[in-house]
Design a protein around this motif. Structure first.
Motif, PDB file in Angstrom:
ATOM      1  N   UNK A 181       0.833  -1.207   0.000  1.00  0.00           N
ATOM      2  CA  UNK A 181       0.000   0.000   0.000  1.00  0.00           C
ATOM      3  C   UNK A 181       0.863   1.250   0.000  1.00  0.00           C
ATOM      4  N   UNK A 182       1.881   1.261   0.864  1.00  0.00           N
ATOM      5  CA  UNK A 182       2.785   2.417   0.938  1.00  0.00           C
ATOM      6  C   UNK A 182       3.516   2.614  -0.387  1.00  0.00           C
ATOM      7  N   UNK A 183       3.899   1.516  -1.033  1.00  0.00           N
ATOM      8  CA  UNK A 183       4.574   1.614  -2.337  1.00  0.00           C
ATOM      9  C   UNK A 183       3.685   2.303  -3.372  1.00  0.00           C
ATOM     10  N   UNK A 184       2.422   1.891  -3.445  1.00  0.00           N
ATOM     11  CA  UNK A 184       1.516   2.495  -4.434  1.00  0.00           C
ATOM     12  C   UNK A 184       1.244   3.959  -4.118  1.00  0.00           C
ATOM     13  N   UNK A 185       1.146   4.299  -2.832  1.00  0.00           N
ATOM     14  CA  UNK A 185       0.924   5.694  -2.463  1.00  0.00           C
ATOM     15  C   UNK A 185       2.127   6.557  -2.835  1.00  0.00           C
ATOM     16  N   UNK A 186       3.331   6.017  -2.708  1.00  0.00           N
ATOM     17  CA  UNK A 186       4.546   6.746  -3.096  1.00  0.00           C
ATOM     18  C   UNK A 186       4.690   6.819  -4.606  1.00  0.00           C
ATOM     19  N   UNK A 187       4.235   5.776  -5.297  1.00  0.00           N
ATOM     20  CA  UNK A 187       4.380   5.711  -6.750  1.00  0.00           C
ATOM     21  C   UNK A 187       3.725   6.907  -7.433  1.00  0.00           C
ATOM     22  N   UNK A 188       2.620   7.369  -6.898  1.00  0.00           N
ATOM     23  CA  UNK A 188       1.901   8.485  -7.497  1.00  0.00           C
ATOM     24  C   UNK A 188       2.769   9.730  -7.598  1.00  0.00           C
ATOM     25  N   UNK A 189       3.432  10.101  -6.499  1.00  0.00           N
ATOM     26  CA  UNK A 189       4.252  11.317  -6.503  1.00  0.00           C
ATOM     27  C   UNK A 189       5.508  11.141  -7.353  1.00  0.00           C
ATOM     28  N   UNK A 190       6.075   9.937  -7.367  1.00  0.00           N
ATOM     29  CA  UNK A 190       7.262   9.678  -8.200  1.00  0.00           C
ATOM     30  C   UNK A 190       6.913   9.843  -9.680  1.00  0.00           C
ATOM     31  N   UNK A 191       5.760   9.327 -10.092  1.00  0.00           N
ATOM     32  CA  UNK A 191       5.334   9.454 -11.485  1.00  0.00           C
ATOM     33  C   UNK A 191       5.055  10.918 -11.840  1.00  0.00           C
ATOM     34  N   UNK A 192       4.473  11.672 -10.897  1.00  0.00           N
ATOM     35  CA  UNK A 192       4.230  13.103 -11.131  1.00  0.00           C
ATOM     36  C   UNK A 192       5.533  13.822 -11.467  1.00  0.00           C
ATOM     37  N   UNK A 193       6.549  13.583 -10.651  1.00  0.00           N
ATOM     38  CA  UNK A 193       7.835  14.243 -10.864  1.00  0.00           C
ATOM     39  C   UNK A 193       8.463  13.804 -12.187  1.00  0.00           C
ATOM     40  N   UNK A 194       8.420  12.510 -12.461  1.00  0.00           N
ATOM     41  CA  UNK A 194       9.042  11.975 -13.676  1.00  0.00           C
ATOM     42  C   UNK A 194       8.378  12.531 -14.927  1.00  0.00           C
ATOM     43  N   UNK A 195       7.046  12.466 -14.993  1.00  0.00           N
ATOM     44  CA  UNK A 195       6.316  12.981 -16.158  1.00  0.00           C
ATOM     45  C   UNK A 195       6.571  14.480 -16.343  1.00  0.00           C
ATOM     46  N   UNK A 196       6.637  15.223 -15.235  1.00  0.00           N
ATOM     47  CA  UNK A 196       6.814  16.673 -15.314  1.00  0.00           C
ATOM     48  C   UNK A 196       8.162  17.046 -15.917  1.00  0.00           C
ATOM     49  N   UNK A 197       9.221  16.410 -15.458  1.00  0.00           N
ATOM     50  CA  UNK A 197      10.555  16.775 -15.940  1.00  0.00           C
ATOM     51  C   UNK A 197      10.781  16.304 -17.372  1.00  0.00           C
ATOM     52  N   UNK A 198      10.163  15.195 -17.745  1.00  0.00           N
ATOM     53  CA  UNK A 198      10.237  14.769 -19.150  1.00  0.00           C
ATOM     54  C   UNK A 198       9.576  15.821 -20.035  1.00  0.00           C
ATOM     55  N   UNK A 199       8.423  16.308 -19.601  1.00  0.00           N
ATOM     56  CA  UNK A 199       7.703  17.328 -20.374  1.00  0.00           C
ATOM     57  C   UNK A 199       8.513  18.615 -20.482  1.00  0.00           C
ATOM     58  N   UNK A 200       9.061  19.065 -19.337  1.00  0.00           N
ATOM     59  CA  UNK A 200       9.849  20.302 -19.337  1.00  0.00           C
ATOM     60  C   UNK A 200      11.075  20.158 -20.236  1.00  0.00           C
ATOM     61  N   UNK A 201      11.725  19.003 -20.168  1.00  0.00           N
ATOM     62  CA  UNK A 201      12.935  18.788 -20.976  1.00  0.00           C
ATOM     63  C   UNK A 201      12.614  18.806 -22.468  1.00  0.00           C
ATOM     64  N   UNK A 202      11.527  18.132 -22.842  1.00  0.00           N
ATOM     65  CA  UNK A 202      11.162  18.041 -24.263  1.00  0.00           C
ATOM     66  C   UNK A 202      10.667  19.378 -24.794  1.00  0.00           C
ATOM     67  N   UNK A 203       9.842  20.078 -24.017  1.00  0.00           N
ATOM     68  CA  UNK A 203       9.242  21.317 -24.512  1.00  0.00           C
ATOM     69  C   UNK A 203      10.161  22.526 -24.392  1.00  0.00           C
ATOM     70  N   UNK A 204      10.709  22.745 -23.201  1.00  0.00           N
ATOM     71  CA  UNK A 204      11.455  23.985 -22.956  1.00  0.00           C
ATOM     72  C   UNK A 204      12.946  23.868 -23.253  1.00  0.00           C
ATOM     73  N   UNK A 205      13.447  22.614 -23.235  1.00  0.00           N
ATOM     74  CA  UNK A 205      14.861  22.384 -23.565  1.00  0.00           C
ATOM     75  C   UNK A 205      15.795  23.285 -22.762  1.00  0.00           C
ATOM     76  N   UNK A 206      15.516  23.403 -21.458  1.00  0.00           N
ATOM     77  CA  UNK A 206      16.372  24.207 -20.594  1.00  0.00           C
ATOM     78  C   UNK A 206      17.724  23.526 -20.419  1.00  0.00           C
ATOM     79  N   UNK A 207      18.772  24.271 -20.578  1.00  0.00           N
ATOM     80  CA  UNK A 207      20.114  23.731 -20.410  1.00  0.00           C
ATOM     81  C   UNK A 207      20.528  23.802 -18.945  1.00  0.00           C
ATOM     82  N   UNK A 208      20.871  22.652 -18.416  1.00  0.00           N
ATOM     83  CA  UNK A 208      21.290  22.594 -17.018  1.00  0.00           C
ATOM     84  C   UNK A 208      22.722  23.108 -16.899  1.00  0.00           C
TER      85      UNK A 208
END
Length: 407
Positions: A172-199
């Motif tokens: 149960x704890x794993x699935x509850x944590x999975x939600x926030x991990x996926x949020x972060x992962x999807x967000x940074x993939x989107x930012x990288x693809x769209x905005x192409x910010x150079x680190x």
């Protein structure tokens, strides 16, 4: 046009939070039925501890980062802001890992349960790296809704399909944590693809400067967690497992309420920051008054709804173990809770971080000093009293600073 923008931004944020409102309705009764109220109480206790780790990793960037992104002037400036935030957050993640695992040794219900604590810490990673500050600063609230919806659906499906009984707490704890991990992962993939910010790797001085700027807000947020949730940790030695479960459910109901009012505060904050930076005092006060009126109206409606459906809520979430007086104490918390968040945003936008720290410091100190006494004397109601009076003290002091400085 301004009113339309606030309305649309609020709608987008409600779409983001809508799944957060549906999520407890779908999942919490199911979990309480499968893993029992006592098991659910352990999960809530774990989440409370993880909130301290999340607060450390956030370090006030949901306010500071939003402010900096909304006022960024160029692509290079935006890339520099993002780079600094990420470096600081990775440093803080390491510190949060060490802090969270201390709980294994000192909090009785979690002693020896390293696996469940690690799974809970994954939630800290996800929430800490989720760039909500970036989307808010660019006023792209619709993206938050889409990303949040997809990640929450994965969690809901996983819990409904795989949680069968009391032995599935870790899963149960794993699935509850999975939600926030996926949020972060999807967000940074989107930012990288769209905005192409150079680190670009920031200098140590830039990192230290950011840490100094956010320190007062970080301390304030930690203290907010202290007076909001510390009482649950204290209660583990004085309340029975059922009472801990009931208190945990009340804290989750409070979080649902915060999910209702949060989008309003988030939607007005970027514009509030711009008005304050432009020294448009009359427009700032008008926006604050209108926002407070809306927040108060929602508080009243929500409190009446909880009270009217007490019997149903008691059966569904508390296994008929809750009392009306406990619910009334909880409703007092809902009536005062919305104001602290808005006052904090006004103070931060005015660069009065020390005022934020002082009000939350004394509120947290009050909770720390009174928790043991109140819980010992009044049991579950005492825990709710501590939370209410801590909230009230924070709001009164924050309001005093605003009036004193004519903000």
């Amino acid at each position: 046009m301004k009113a339309l923008k606030y309305f649309l931004n609020t709608i987008y944020l409600y779409l983001a939070q809508g799944i957060n409102l549906i999520f407890p309705i779908l999942i919490y009764p199911f979990l309480i039925d499968k893993i029992s109220l006592e098991g659910f109480g352990i999960i809530i206790l774990l989440q409370v501890i993880m909130n301290y780790g999340t607060t450390l990793v956030d370090y006030g960037y949901n306010l500071i980062g939003t402010n900096e992104v909304s006022n960024s002037k160029s692509y290079e400036n935006l890339a520099s802001i993002v780079s600094k935030v990420l470096v600081v957050k990775f440093i803080l993640l390491v510190l949060s890992f060490l802090m969270v695992f201390v709980s294994v040794f000192f909090i009785k219900p979690l002693q020896g349960k390293c696996e469940i604590v690690f799974l809970g810490w994954l939630n800290v990673v996800g929430i800490g790296l989720y760039p909500i500050w970036y989307f808010q600063g660019k006023e792209e609230m619709q993206l938050i809704g889409i990303i949040n919806l997809v990640s929450k659906l994965v969690t809901i499906v996983g819990i409904l399909l795989f949680i069968k009984g009391a032995d599935d707490i870790n899963l149960t704890v794993f699935f509850l944590s999975l939600s926030s991990v996926l949020c972060a992962l999807f967000s940074w993939i989107y930012i990288y693809v769209r905005d192409k910010l150079r680190f670009s790797l920031p200098t140590p001085l830039e990192v230290i400067s950011d840490l100094r700027i956010g320190f007062s807000i970080f301390l304030s947020n930690i203290l907010v967690q202290l007076y909001s949730n510390f009482v649950l940790i204290i209660s583990t030695g004085m309340l029975n497992t059922v009472e801990i479960g009931i208190l945990g459910v009340y804290l989750k109901l409070r979080d649902v309420f915060v999910s209702v009012i949060g989008p309003i505060q988030q939607a007005v904050y970027p514009e509030l920051s711009k008005l304050i930076n432009s020294k448009l005092v009359k427009k700032t006060r008008e926006l604050i008054r209108k926002t407070l009126f809306v927040l108060f109206s929602i508080s009243i409606i929500t409190s009446l709804g909880y009270y009217a459906f007490f019997d149903y809520i008691n059966k569904l979430l508390f296994e008929n173990n809750a009392e009306v007086l406990d619910m009334l104490a909880f409703l007092c918390i809902l009536l005062i809770a919305p104001y602290g968040g808005l006052i904090t945003r006004v103070l931060v936008a005015n660069k009065k971080n020390k005022f934020v720290f002082l009000s939350t410091f004394f509120s947290g100190l009050f909770a720390l000093v009174t928790s043991h006494i109140m819980v010992y004397k009044f049991s579950l109601k005492g825990a709710l009293y501590v939370i209410f009076f801590s909230y009230l003290l924070n709001v009164v002091m924050g309001s005093y600073f605003l009036i004193k400085k004519k903000l």
